[in-house]
Design a protein around this motif. Structure first.
Motif, mmCIF file in Angstrom:
data_model
loop_
_atom_site.group_PDB
_atom_site.id
_atom_site.type_symbol
_atom_site.label_atom_id
_atom_site.label_comp_id
_atom_site.label_asym_id
_atom_site.label_seq_id
_atom_site.Cartn_x
_atom_site.Cartn_y
_atom_site.Cartn_z
ATOM 1 N N GLU A 76 29.798 48.913 14.867
ATOM 2 C CA GLU A 76 30.531 50.183 14.845
ATOM 3 C C GLU A 76 29.713 51.285 14.196
ATOM 4 O OE1 GLU A 76 33.259 50.856 16.524
ATOM 5 O OE2 GLU A 76 33.203 48.796 17.230
ATOM 6 N N ALA A 77 29.002 50.984 13.107
ATOM 7 C CA ALA A 77 28.173 51.980 12.424
ATOM 8 C C ALA A 77 27.060 52.480 13.339
ATOM 9 C CB ALA A 77 27.587 51.394 11.140
ATOM 10 N N VAL A 78 26.407 51.566 14.057
ATOM 11 C CA VAL A 78 25.337 51.946 14.979
ATOM 12 C C VAL A 78 25.905 52.766 16.134
ATOM 13 C CG1 VAL A 78 23.680 51.023 16.666
ATOM 14 C CG2 VAL A 78 23.765 50.088 14.331
ATOM 15 N N ALA A 79 27.002 52.331 16.719
ATOM 16 C CA ALA A 79 27.617 53.057 17.838
ATOM 17 C C ALA A 79 28.075 54.449 17.399
ATOM 18 C CB ALA A 79 28.791 52.260 18.408
ATOM 19 N N ARG A 80 28.651 54.536 16.215
ATOM 20 C CA ARG A 80 29.112 55.833 15.690
ATOM 21 C C ARG A 80 27.929 56.802 15.547
ATOM 22 N NH1 ARG A 80 32.346 53.797 12.319
ATOM 23 N NH2 ARG A 80 30.819 53.379 10.695
ATOM 24 N N LEU A 81 26.809 56.319 15.012
ATOM 25 C CA LEU A 81 25.633 57.185 14.880
ATOM 26 C C LEU A 81 25.077 57.585 16.244
ATOM 27 C CD1 LEU A 81 23.669 55.787 11.829
ATOM 28 C CD2 LEU A 81 24.479 58.117 12.166
ATOM 29 N N LEU A 82 24.985 56.640 17.173
ATOM 30 C CA LEU A 82 24.504 56.993 18.508
ATOM 31 C C LEU A 82 25.383 58.060 19.145
ATOM 32 C CD1 LEU A 82 23.449 53.476 19.879
ATOM 33 C CD2 LEU A 82 21.923 55.402 19.328
ATOM 34 N N ARG A 83 26.709 57.914 19.001
ATOM 35 C CA ARG A 83 27.616 58.944 19.533
ATOM 36 C C ARG A 83 27.369 60.285 18.848
ATOM 37 N NH1 ARG A 83 31.320 54.682 19.472
ATOM 38 N NH2 ARG A 83 32.163 55.403 17.490
ATOM 39 N N SER A 84 27.167 60.277 17.525
ATOM 40 C CA SER A 84 26.941 61.529 16.799
ATOM 41 C C SER A 84 25.634 62.197 17.228
ATOM 42 C CB SER A 84 26.965 61.299 15.287
ATOM 43 O OG SER A 84 25.759 60.726 14.831
ATOM 44 N N TYR A 85 24.694 61.412 17.752
ATOM 45 C CA TYR A 85 23.429 61.950 18.252
ATOM 46 C C TYR A 85 23.518 62.314 19.726
ATOM 47 C CZ TYR A 85 21.520 59.906 13.932
ATOM 48 O OH TYR A 85 21.260 59.567 12.622
ATOM 49 N N GLY A 86 24.713 62.229 20.310
ATOM 50 C CA GLY A 86 24.939 62.705 21.663
ATOM 51 C C GLY A 86 24.902 61.665 22.765
ATOM 52 N N VAL A 87 24.875 60.384 22.427
ATOM 53 C CA VAL A 87 24.873 59.336 23.453
ATOM 54 C C VAL A 87 26.301 59.148 23.976
ATOM 55 C CG1 VAL A 87 24.433 56.888 23.920
ATOM 56 C CG2 VAL A 87 22.889 58.180 22.428
ATOM 57 N N ALA A 88 26.435 59.087 25.272
ATOM 58 C CA ALA A 88 27.748 58.892 25.894
ATOM 59 C C ALA A 88 28.258 57.480 25.599
ATOM 60 C CB ALA A 88 27.648 59.100 27.404
ATOM 61 N N THR A 89 29.541 57.374 25.321
ATOM 62 C CA THR A 89 30.160 56.087 25.026
ATOM 63 C C THR A 89 29.941 55.103 26.168
ATOM 64 O OG1 THR A 89 31.800 57.165 23.641
ATOM 65 C CG2 THR A 89 32.328 54.957 24.408
ATOM 66 N N ARG A 90 29.952 55.576 27.396
ATOM 67 C CA ARG A 90 29.773 54.685 28.547
ATOM 68 C C ARG A 90 28.383 54.058 28.588
ATOM 69 N NH1 ARG A 90 29.353 59.768 30.388
ATOM 70 N NH2 ARG A 90 27.496 60.308 31.592
ATOM 71 N N GLN A 91 27.439 54.585 27.816
ATOM 72 C CA GLN A 91 26.087 54.027 27.768
ATOM 73 C C GLN A 91 25.946 52.928 26.715
ATOM 74 O OE1 GLN A 91 24.074 58.131 27.745
ATOM 75 N NE2 GLN A 91 22.513 56.771 28.594
ATOM 76 N N MET A 92 26.991 52.682 25.919
ATOM 77 C CA MET A 92 26.908 51.693 24.841
ATOM 78 C C MET A 92 27.828 50.522 25.109
ATOM 79 S SD MET A 92 26.840 54.087 21.488
ATOM 80 C CE MET A 92 27.990 55.333 22.033
ATOM 81 N N HIS A 93 27.302 49.315 24.898
ATOM 82 C CA HIS A 93 28.080 48.106 25.110
ATOM 83 C C HIS A 93 27.914 47.171 23.917
ATOM 84 C CE1 HIS A 93 28.883 49.222 29.246
ATOM 85 N NE2 HIS A 93 27.617 49.585 29.319
#
Length: 128
Positions: A76-93
């Motif tokens: 969750e911490a990694v996904a949250r940071l990736l989202r904050s850097y502009g990565v689309a949620t659909r790109q993360m699994h």
């Protein structure tokens, strides 16, 4: 749940740039991990058809449920940071959460370096 692309998992995990390490029992991404994630985020934003699979590992310091909770919080911490850097949620699994290394109990660590590398999230990349 999303399935990763057919690849040699050992080769992917051997790439240290794809590992985000955590201090013992921590779920906070340190500055070095944040910088790695910024670079990965730039790559993902540049290639919107690319996806990242996240696998989390814990240190095997407590019960199985504790280790699973820590691994989940790390993803969750990694996904949250990736989202904050502009990565689309659909790109993360979020792919897997491990309390210990795959294949059974982790061997005892005799060195601090070994212990430091147990708690991590490993990123592997594929295409949608």
């Amino acid at each position: 749940m999303a399935q990763p692309p057919a690849r040699n998992a050992d080769a992917v995990e051997a790439d240290e740039a794809n590992h985000i390490y955590f201090a013992r029992r921590s779920t906070q991404v340190d500055p070095a991990g944040q910088e790695r994630l910024r670079l990965h985020a730039a790559r993902l934003k540049e290639h919107p058809k690319q996806v990242v699979y996240l696998a989390a590992y814990a240190e095997n310091l407590g019960s199985a449920s504790y280790e699973l909770a820590i691994a989940n919080q790390r993803i969750e911490a990694v996904a949250r940071l990736l989202r904050s850097y502009g990565v689309a949620t659909r790109q993360m699994h979020p792919l897997r959460r491990y309390g210990i290394a795959r294949g059974g109990p982790a061997p005892a660590c005799a060195t601090a370096d070994c212990r430091e590398k147990r708690g991590r999230v490993v990123l592997s990349f594929g295409m949608r």
